[in-house]
Design a protein around this motif. Structure first.
Motif, PDB file in Angstrom:
ATOM      1  N   LEU A 232     -28.601  41.477   4.047  1.00  0.00           N
ATOM      2  CA  LEU A 232     -28.143  41.841   2.788  1.00  0.00           C
ATOM      3  C   LEU A 232     -29.253  42.751   1.893  1.00  0.00           C
ATOM      4  N   ASP A 438     -28.561  40.496  -1.985  1.00  0.00           N
ATOM      5  CA  ASP A 438     -28.628  41.875  -2.527  1.00  0.00           C
ATOM      6  C   ASP A 438     -28.646  42.165  -3.643  1.00  0.00           C
ATOM      7  N   LEU A 638     -19.305  35.318   4.448  1.00  0.00           N
ATOM      8  CA  LEU A 638     -20.868  35.365   4.136  1.00  0.00           C
ATOM      9  C   LEU A 638     -21.493  34.138   4.809  1.00  0.00           C
ATOM     10  N   TYR A 685     -21.992  44.586   5.889  1.00  0.00           N
ATOM     11  CA  TYR A 685     -21.641  45.251   5.035  1.00  0.00           C
ATOM     12  C   TYR A 685     -22.031  46.560   5.003  1.00  0.00           C
TER      13      TYR A 685
END
Length: 688
Positions: A232, A438, A638, A685
């Motif tokens: 992240l 993040d 997640l 991501y």
């Protein structure tokens, strides 16, 4: 020392192209991947239980001689095998079988079987046990606990045990490298932890393994959480690398706006606005999560951020997960911004034809400084002129990819827009550390003055008449009420039907009241008209589905009835309750439950009665339902950890942050291999 990190699975015995393709579906490409494909649980096959000693519900190994194998015809055809060991007889029953299987189970064949014991018409039975033929003189049983692996269609447990067993055999000669800094206080290293978890000895502490608290599990959970944290933070660095516009104008406009409000912002709101102002002034994208309890004033904070961006010459997009919430934002922002001369654009999934074309043109030309909408904002044909700030409300309803897709619409000369994401569902600190690593987090931990806590009571549906009378009394005194219908089904049609039936029932029981109805099947204009009428006091009682969960603000509403609350999660119940208690009158929430309540249901509703604190509610929700449910279905990806469990491993999270920080500062070369080890080719991501 050589490593398994680069060895393809095709190096293992029995793995050809077809099996390799199947393993790839499960994210297994290398031998090392198998080492980190860890068991979900274990079976104890280390001892043989005499048939006479088996008990219903036990998972046991038995061994005996086949006395007879025959096909029984009843409601379902089945192969019935009688197994005898000298102490008693057990029936093995197979509903799916072949002629070859029947022929192989001849009388006199000795079998060793593993399965769960059931009580059948003829005594103890096992349905579809695992079994194998035992040769003359063979006596040994398994010498370790038997692992049960996560799997996919087409791959059986025996294949996984064989493949993972081969990987563990190679582990000692080609161990994966230690990627964490030395952990002096951990009694077990990486290699020993992996070896233990794939094949625990017979005396392994089964309770500790079940609860995820064995030192081997904690060692790997720590590493997995560090990898997640680093992934992240990689995403954050990737976004901030592109730069963002420094928004340093707008102080005068912001002060003009605040001075025109009929109230003063709380100290918590002022603090968070200050944090946002400092972020926006930097030439790198703000990535900030604002969370606060129901009614804490997040929308005002968002408005302040929007003014700073608009005054600096940039557009602002406000994205909400539902039309009702988006429409509520449109009303609030219009009342605040139109007197300041700021044009507001509107775009939702229901925007069609000319209205949509005009909205798209206003967005593309920059005529609309503030654009409010639903997920329609990140559709392909939406083009912004200069998008400088993205505000996402109810962040947990959107996936990370959806949020980031919207930020890509800023235009090459702008860079990345700043991001402000908000949630009225308080997130436990421990969960925020994992799910939103993040983002910088701001908490509005203060309610506006005058807000009174809502009194919550639990009433059995058998006393429904008393609740209806309570609604009549509240409305006759000039107050308004909500009646919320809940259904397990996600179907809008079924929810609408339930709400319509309840509204009709209440109109009959309370003919003196003006009863309104709102649900997800209504057209946008119809919903808007009903909500406007309720807010204006033209309706006494509003029957609704959970579409009113967020965004509806009617200070005169002081009573809420939630029907079948046991069907909802704590966070959603707390959100619904937050629709009342917005005025200066004592407010009440009635949880009209259906008895008998499950143990979990009692705990959830008891927590609602005990506290109005959203953070307490969120912690309880995490404890009872787990992180995937608390974050919302769109975020569950997640939290799909292999070893780590939340909240069981919350105690590791402070350590995780410290180790991740140490790796980034002193050994950044370890971050990439660590993330790849635990996320494989699906690093979640960074591709966005």
């Amino acid at each position: 020392m050589a490593s398994l990190a680069g060895d393809p699975v095709t190096q293992l015995r029995g793995v050809g192209p077809k099996l390799a393709e199947k393993l790839a579906e499960a994210g297994i490409h290398r031998v090392e991947d198998l080492l980190f494909h860890l068991p979900l649980r274990y079976q104890d096959r280390t001892r043989i239980t005499p048939i006479a000693a088996v008990r219903e519900g036990d998972d046991v190994v038995v061994e005996g001689e086949v006395r007879i194998a025959d096909v029984a015809f009843g409601r379902r055809r089945s192969l019935v095998v009688r197994l005898q060991d000298g102490s008693g007889t057990l029936t093995l029953r197979f509903f799916h079988f072949s002629a070859a299987q029947k022929n192989a189970l001849q009388a006199g064949t000795r079998l060793r079987c593993y399965g769960q014991v059931r009580r059948g018409a003829s005594g103890a039975e096992m349905y579809h046990p695992e079994y194998r033929r035992v040769e003359e003189g063979e006596s040994s049983v398994e010498d370790t606990l038997t692992p049960v692996y996560p799997t996919i269609n087409g791959l059986g447990q025996q294949q996984w045990r064989n493949l993972c067993g081969q990987a563990v055999t190679r582990l000692r000669g080609a161990a994966p490298p230690e990627l964490l800094p030395p952990l002096a206080d951990f009694p077990i290293g990486l290699v020993d932890a992996l070896s233990f978890l794939h094949a625990p000895p017979p005396d392994a502490p089964v309770a500790a393994l079940r609860d995820g608290e064995h030192p081997a599990q904690l060692r790997l959970a720590l590493e997995e959480l560090v990898a997640h944290q680093l992934s992240l933070q990689d995403l954050r660095a990737l976004q901030q690398r592109e730069g963002a516009p420094a928004l340093r104008q707008g102080e005068a406009l912001l002060q003009q706006f605040l001075a025109g409000l009929p109230f003063s912002p709380t100290a918590a709101q002022q603090r968070v606005i200050g944090e946002i102002r400092a972020d926006l002034a930097e030439p790198r994208p703000m990535l900030r999560l604002v969370q606060g309890d129901v009614g804490s004033g997040k929308t005002l904070v968002a408005a302040a951020a929007a003014l700073l961006a608009i005054a600096s010459g940039y557009q602002v997009a406000v994205m909400a997960p539902t039309e009702i919430l988006a429409e509520q934002h449109r009303r609030n922002f219009s009342a605040w911004f139109e007197p300041l001369g700021i044009a507001i654009g509107w775009l939702s999934g229901r925007s069609k034809g000319r209205a949509r074309s005009q909205a798209l043109a206003a967005i593309a030309s920059g005529e609309a400084g503030l654009i409010i909408g639903t997920h329609a904002l990140f559709q392909e044909d939406v083009a912004f002129q200069r998008l400088g700030l993205v505000i996402v409300d109810e962040q947990h309803r959107f996936g990370v990819h959806q949020r980031l897709t919207l930020t890509e619409k800023a235009g090459a000369e702008v860079g990345r827009p700043h991001q402000l994401v908000m949630t009225a569902t308080p997130i436990p600190r421990t969960l925020a550390m994992v799910a939103y690593a993040d983002l910088d987090c701001s908490v509005i931990d203060e309610l506006p003055p005058g807000r009174k806590p809502v009194d919550t009571v639990l009433i059995d549906n058998k006393r429904r008449d008393q609740v209806v009378a309570r609604v009549a009394a509240a409305c006759s005194s000039g107050r308004q009420a909500y009646w919320v219908c809940t259904l397990v089904e996600e179907s809008d049609v079924l929810q609408a039907q339930a709400a319509e039936a309840t509204a009709e029932e209440l109109r009959t029981a309370l003919p003196q009241l003006r009863v309104g109805l709102i649900h997800g099947r209504l057209k946008s204009a119809e919903k808007d008209a009903v909500m406007t009428g309720f807010k204006a006091g033209e309706l006494d009682l509003l029957v609704a589905t959970t579409v009113i969960e967020v965004g509806v603000d009617v200070p005169n509403a002081s009573l809420m009835i939630i029907e079948n609350p046991e069907r909802l999660g704590l966070a959603q119940l707390h959100q619904l309750r937050g629709r009342v208690g917005r005025g200066d009158t004592a407010s009440h929430c009635v949880l009209l439950y259906q008895s008998p309540l499950s143990r979990n249901g009692k705990q959830r509703l008891g927590a609602m009665r005990a506290s109005n604190d959203g953070f307490f509610i969120a912690e309880k929700d995490l404890e009872l339902r787990g992180p995937g449910e608390v974050l919302g279905t769109r975020q569950t990806g997640l939290m799909e950890f292999r070893v780590a469990r939340l909240p069981e491993h919350n105690h590791l999270l402070d350590r995780v942050q410290a180790i991740a920080g140490e790796i980034q500062a002193r050994q950044p070369q370890l971050a990439g291999p660590l993330v790849r080890r635990w996320t494989g080719s699906s690093q979640r991501y960074a591709k966005v």
